[in-house]
Write an enzyme that holds these catalytic residues in place. Structure first.
Site, PDB file in Angstrom:
ATOM      1  N   TYR A 143      37.144  44.724  38.219  1.00  0.00           N
ATOM      2  CA  TYR A 143      36.853  43.293  38.367  1.00  0.00           C
ATOM      3  C   TYR A 143      36.624  43.013  39.834  1.00  0.00           C
ATOM      4  O   TYR A 143      37.423  43.418  40.689  1.00  0.00           O
ATOM      5  CB  TYR A 143      38.011  42.424  37.848  1.00  0.00           C
ATOM      6  CG  TYR A 143      37.714  40.939  37.951  1.00  0.00           C
ATOM      7  CD1 TYR A 143      36.714  40.359  37.172  1.00  0.00           C
ATOM      8  CD2 TYR A 143      38.411  40.121  38.844  1.00  0.00           C
ATOM      9  CE1 TYR A 143      36.421  39.003  37.272  1.00  0.00           C
ATOM     10  CE2 TYR A 143      38.130  38.763  38.942  1.00  0.00           C
ATOM     11  CZ  TYR A 143      37.129  38.216  38.156  1.00  0.00           C
ATOM     12  OH  TYR A 143      36.835  36.869  38.250  1.00  0.00           O
ATOM     13  N   ASP A 246      36.619  47.312  47.188  1.00  0.00           N
ATOM     14  CA  ASP A 246      37.161  45.995  46.891  1.00  0.00           C
ATOM     15  C   ASP A 246      38.682  46.118  46.940  1.00  0.00           C
ATOM     16  O   ASP A 246      39.322  46.558  45.986  1.00  0.00           O
ATOM     17  CB  ASP A 246      36.681  45.534  45.510  1.00  0.00           C
ATOM     18  CG  ASP A 246      37.246  44.178  45.135  1.00  0.00           C
ATOM     19  OD1 ASP A 246      38.196  43.720  45.808  1.00  0.00           O
ATOM     20  OD2 ASP A 246      36.755  43.575  44.157  1.00  0.00           O
ATOM     21  N   LYS A 274      44.099  37.939  48.334  1.00  0.00           N
ATOM     22  CA  LYS A 274      45.434  37.988  47.707  1.00  0.00           C
ATOM     23  C   LYS A 274      46.598  38.218  48.685  1.00  0.00           C
ATOM     24  O   LYS A 274      46.956  37.302  49.414  1.00  0.00           O
ATOM     25  CB  LYS A 274      45.414  39.039  46.596  1.00  0.00           C
ATOM     26  CG  LYS A 274      44.295  38.724  45.566  1.00  0.00           C
ATOM     27  CD  LYS A 274      44.645  38.958  44.165  1.00  0.00           C
ATOM     28  CE  LYS A 274      43.459  38.655  43.258  1.00  0.00           C
ATOM     29  NZ  LYS A 274      43.762  38.275  41.938  1.00  0.00           N
TER      30      LYS A 274
END
Ligand SMILES: Cc1ncc(COP(=O)(O)O)c(C=O)c1O
Length: 444
Positions: A143, A246, A274
């Site tokens: 994702y 990522d 995050k």
């Protein structure tokens, strides 16, 4: 079974004004709980129930909810009168950039945005501008955000994606309506841990970039096999594509600078979010100077537009500086402590006879006899229904694991050994109850 009457009432009212009643559809989950408060390792819902939290809001909370040092830094920033000026630079964003480049050795320079999706969007744009090519390779089971290039092939049912293909690619399976068909022709989903398929795609298409999480952490914890990340580096050099890690989930959670620094494999670009700011909205893109300098290329035809009203807003910027400072203190003692807590959890789960995949403070329980190597392995072997029954039972007993099968769990610095031991006990009970419920259901 806990009941969530107030939560149900809040959701009912919110549905009148918000489609679905929730502002990120990924947050819609059963049981429908409205949370009211978070502190350290704990959450409280609107009913007043307390939970030990391992969801961590999809992983940002590495220090724990409402960490005192982060909150103090935010208060100080606001008290000092820092605001969103929207003109020129600030000393504060420079300080964050300097810290960032210090701790991420392969990042020559960095830019800050608000979300992980913005960062992956910009990384692909830079790669296309740098190479003059348009095709990108992504991972089945990865994702990378919600935009057109990457909103595809996450937990795709095998009936939709088809049997394992190697070497080769899967068809683009969108997870959103509204993606132009022409656009999807440029995106090539392949297996994680499959270097032959990278070569296969590169021999057929002009590939600008390969974008991957270095550990697939949106289907639990799917680790790279030995040599895989090194192999990606070699293929990037051979075919001239931009290797993008990522690290939105892995970055700053597993090490300062992310998993790339642990693996010793340096991508050309990496994106972060995050854990970078312990739950406050800021993301980063960093990497090789000649790629990053495309944001300010004197040649307008090569210049990549980077703009954003809220980029490096003082509140999340202060949060990021405070978070990195905490994580870096005492030579990275925080990571040693997080790893020890993770190990305690892993050992306890193994003693219950479970298959566990773990990287530092992030872990996932799999109901299969080995740790998965990619999505097809996982989708074909994992007992998804049992996983969800266990999560539901745990929530009822005060341990919050996101109630969707294979979602990874995150331990924070605020968790204690006692929290881990309590959780192990709850999971033991939850597993027994989940088996009991399944037997009852099949007897009916
Ligand atoms: C690995 C990864 N990349 C990108 C994103 C997108 O980040 P955001 O939700 O901040 O846009 C996520 C979000 O879960 C993620 O896990």
């Amino acid at each position: 079974m806990r009941t969530y009457t107030r939560s149900a009432e809040i959701l009912r009212r919110n549905r009148e004004f918000i489609p679905g009643g929730v502002v990120s559809v990924n947050r819609a989950a059963q049981p429908e709980i409205a949370f009211a408060r978070g502190k350290g390792a704990y959450l409280w819902d609107e009913e007043g129930n307390q939970y030990i939290d391992f969801h961590a809001a999809f992983a940002p909370h590495i220090l724990g909810h409402n960490d005192d040092s982060v909150n103090a830094a935010i208060t100080q920033t606001l008290t000092e009168g820092r605001s969103l000026f929207g003109s020129g630079t600030t000393a504060q964003e420079g300080l964050l950039a300097e810290l960032f480049c210090h701790y991420v050795p392969f990042v020559d320079s960095v830019q800050f945005l608000n979300t992980g999706s913005e960062a992956t969007y910009q990384a692909l744009r830079v790669a296309r501008a740098a190479t003059g090519r348009s095709h990108v390779v992504v991972m089945q089971g990865g994702y990378n955000g919600w935009h057109n290039d990457v909103a595809c092939n996450l937990m795709t049912p095998l009936a939709q994606v088809g049997p394992r293909v190697s070497p080769g690619e899967y068809r683009f399976c969108p997870i959103s309506a509204g993606i132009p068909q022409e656009h999807s022709q440029l995106v090539h989903p392949i297996n994680f841990n499959d270097l032959d398929s990278v070569r296969w795609v590169c021999e057929r298409y002009p590939v600008a970039a390969l974008l991957t999480e270095p550990i697939l952490q949106n289907i639990g914890i799917v680790q790279p096999l030995p040599g895989y990340l090194e192999g990606l580096r070699k293929l990037a050099d051979e075919f001239g594509f931009v290797l993008i890690f990522d690290e939105v989930k892995t970055g700053f959670r597993h090490a300062l600078g992310g998993y790339a620094t642990l693996a010793g494999v340096h991508p050309d670009l990496a994106v972060y979010g995050k854990a970078l700011a312990n739950g406050h909205p800021i993301s980063a893109i960093g990497g090789r100077r000649e790629l990053m300098d495309l944001f300010v290329s004197p040649d307008a035809s090569k210049r990549v537009l980077l703009a954003g009203t809220y980029n490096a807003h003082p509140v999340p910027t202060a949060a990021a500086i405070a978070t990195i400072t905490r994580l870096a203190a005492d030579g990275g003692a925080a990571y040693r402590h997080l790893d020890a807590l993770g190990e305690r959890m892993e050992n306890g789960l193994r003693s219950l006879g479970l298959t566990v995949a773990r990287q530092g403070s992030a872990f996932c329980i799999y109901f299969m006899d080995h740790k998965p190597v990619d999505w097809h392995d996982l989708a074909g072997n994992h007992d998804f229904a049992h996983d969800e029954r266990m999560r539901r039972e745990a929530i009822d007993r005060g341990v919050y694991l996101f109630p969707l099968a294979t979602k990874q769990c995150s331990i924070s610095l605020a968790h204690t050994e006692a929290d881990i031991d309590f959780t192990l006990d709850v999971l033991d009970q939850s597993l027994r109850a989940a088996v009991g419920n399944a037997e009852l259901a099949s007897a009916r």
